[in-house]
Enzyme design. Sequence first.
Site, PDB file in Angstrom:
ATOM      1  N   TYR A 245      16.424  29.315   9.264  1.00  0.00           N
ATOM      2  CA  TYR A 245      15.220  29.965   9.780  1.00  0.00           C
ATOM      3  C   TYR A 245      15.130  29.856  11.298  1.00  0.00           C
ATOM      4  CZ  TYR A 245      13.233  30.286   5.064  1.00  0.00           C
ATOM      5  OH  TYR A 245      12.991  30.590   3.761  1.00  0.00           O
TER       6      TYR A 245
ATOM      7  N   MET B 203      12.415  24.196   3.195  1.00  0.00           N
ATOM      8  CA  MET B 203      11.658  23.495   2.154  1.00  0.00           C
ATOM      9  C   MET B 203      12.569  22.727   1.191  1.00  0.00           C
ATOM     10  SD  MET B 203       8.978  24.950  -0.682  1.00  0.00           S
ATOM     11  CE  MET B 203       7.689  25.435   0.432  1.00  0.00           C
TER      12      MET B 203
ATOM     13  N   LYS C  98       0.851  -1.203   0.000  1.00  0.00           N
ATOM     14  CA  LYS C  98       0.000   0.000   0.000  1.00  0.00           C
ATOM     15  C   LYS C  98       0.887   1.254   0.000  1.00  0.00           C
ATOM     16  CE  LYS C  98      -0.373  -0.254   5.041  1.00  0.00           C
ATOM     17  NZ  LYS C  98      -1.276  -0.583   6.169  1.00  0.00           N
TER      18      LYS C  98
ATOM     19  N   ARG D 172     -11.044  -0.108  15.034  1.00  0.00           N
ATOM     20  CA  ARG D 172     -10.962   0.723  13.840  1.00  0.00           C
ATOM     21  C   ARG D 172     -11.864   0.073  12.800  1.00  0.00           C
ATOM     22  NH1 ARG D 172      -4.917   1.794  11.726  1.00  0.00           N
ATOM     23  NH2 ARG D 172      -5.432  -0.175  10.767  1.00  0.00           N
TER      24      ARG D 172
HETATM   25  C1  LIG Z   1      -0.539  -1.693   6.740  1.00  0.00           C
HETATM   26  C2  LIG Z   1      -1.109  -2.953   7.172  1.00  0.00           C
HETATM   27  C3  LIG Z   1      -0.292  -4.057   7.432  1.00  0.00           C
HETATM   28  C4  LIG Z   1       1.220  -3.972   7.401  1.00  0.00           C
HETATM   29  O1  LIG Z   1       1.655  -3.354   8.575  1.00  0.00           O
HETATM   30  P1  LIG Z   1       3.227  -3.264   8.949  1.00  0.00           P
HETATM   31  O2  LIG Z   1       3.218  -2.717  10.315  1.00  0.00           O
HETATM   32  O3  LIG Z   1       3.823  -2.336   7.960  1.00  0.00           O
HETATM   33  O4  LIG Z   1       3.753  -4.628   8.835  1.00  0.00           O
HETATM   34  C5  LIG Z   1      -0.882  -5.251   7.746  1.00  0.00           C
HETATM   35  N1  LIG Z   1      -2.224  -5.370   7.829  1.00  0.00           N
HETATM   36  C6  LIG Z   1      -3.045  -4.321   7.608  1.00  0.00           C
HETATM   37  C7  LIG Z   1      -4.504  -4.518   7.723  1.00  0.00           C
HETATM   38  C8  LIG Z   1      -2.531  -3.088   7.279  1.00  0.00           C
HETATM   39  O5  LIG Z   1      -3.336  -2.056   7.061  1.00  0.00           O
END
Ligand SMILES: *Cc1c(COP(=O)(O)O)cnc(C)c1O
Length: 391
Positions: free
Chosen positions: A279, A327, A54, A149
């Site tokens: 800055y 930046m 992802k 969640r």
């Molecule tokens: C992102 C995610 C993972 C992977 O998590 P890591 O901590 O990067 O291993 C696994 N399962 C779900 C549902 C996720 O959203």
Amino acid sequence: MPRPIRAVISQQAMSHNLSVIRQYLDNARQAPAAAAHGAQATSPGATHIWAVIKANAYGHGLETAIGGFAQADGLAMLDLQETLRARQAGWQGPLLMLEGFFEARDVPELVRNRVVSSIHHPEQIRMLQASTLAAPLDVFLKINTGMNRLGFAPQQFGEAYQALQALQQHGKVGRIGFMTHFADADGAHGAVDAPAQVFHDTVGQCQGSISLCNSAAVLRYPQLAVSAADNWVRPGICLYGSSPFANTTGEEFGLRQTMTLQARLLSIQHIKQGQSVGYGSTYTAARDMRIGVVACGYADGYPRSAPSGTPAWVNGVATQLAGRVSMDMLTIDLDPVPDAVVGDWVTLWGNEGPHIDEVASAAGTIAYELLCALAQRVPVHVEYSGEVVEK
Ligand SMILES: *Cc1c(COP(=O)(O)O)cnc(C)c1O
């Protein structure tokens, strides 16, 4: 002429990390505790790995990660578009949508691309009921075991499962698996015991694949990935070489960093004791010193929250940030590197530089955030077997 900054991505490190995780799972499978629970006797085979890609593969680029994780059993993502790109890149294996589909019109697309969908909410079941499908959709029913969640509460599980079984009868749902996600696999030891118990009690005698473990759970509780049921783990961050645990680096687990962020020295300033840099004048020289100005700023994805003292390396020598990140530039103390000249590469994290987990920790964040934040404007070079290919 591009700006002198680059992210070097190593597919070799990706495949190395995948084999490290596979080794953790194999070791757990061979451990006496697993054997005592009959895992080897009844298990249909090895635990399977969904490589999580992802967020543009945690900032590494989807196609690059698909190449690096060619030996994974499946790929897991969030976006329909990512599943289409995975197929276009030639990935034939399983694909999982971690949050399932978001709209009814996405369901036929998932079926067409042979994508497995998480089902975490009754609304998704209603969309399935209302859809017309050319083939059944394989699903993982997600159980909320305390993260609060996504997922069905244990008391909602029975109804959801029955609805999916009815859809199975109607040819809209294929295989039904079961998944959960831990809130505290990286926390105190044993923090997953209660949620894992809730999961197993809820699934009970239902037959199907199961999926519990993210990176932290694979590394700390690999026995959860070894079960009689067909078990799919979902590691993300560890496959990119980082540790999911505070105050450790991926190196401690034998993982290799997959992204190195480098930029060249644009300028060198000689400043006098008492003068300040950048800055807000947050850094004041305690002595006459040389300051290196580096072609990387927060618009490249480097965290603005990184304070003076955050590590950075020049020509293999460790030094540190001096002054606020801006930046397009950041500034470093060049006194430890007297031979540094304009044009030299500075490694902000990665190989021959500070570990990204150290930089993240100095900046009060986690490597996940740094990797995902790599900006579009940073040129990416993909490295395989030592060869660098410009993209
Ligand atoms: C992102 C995610 C993972 C992977 O998590 P890591 O901590 O990067 O291993 C696994 N399962 C779900 C549902 C996720 O959203």
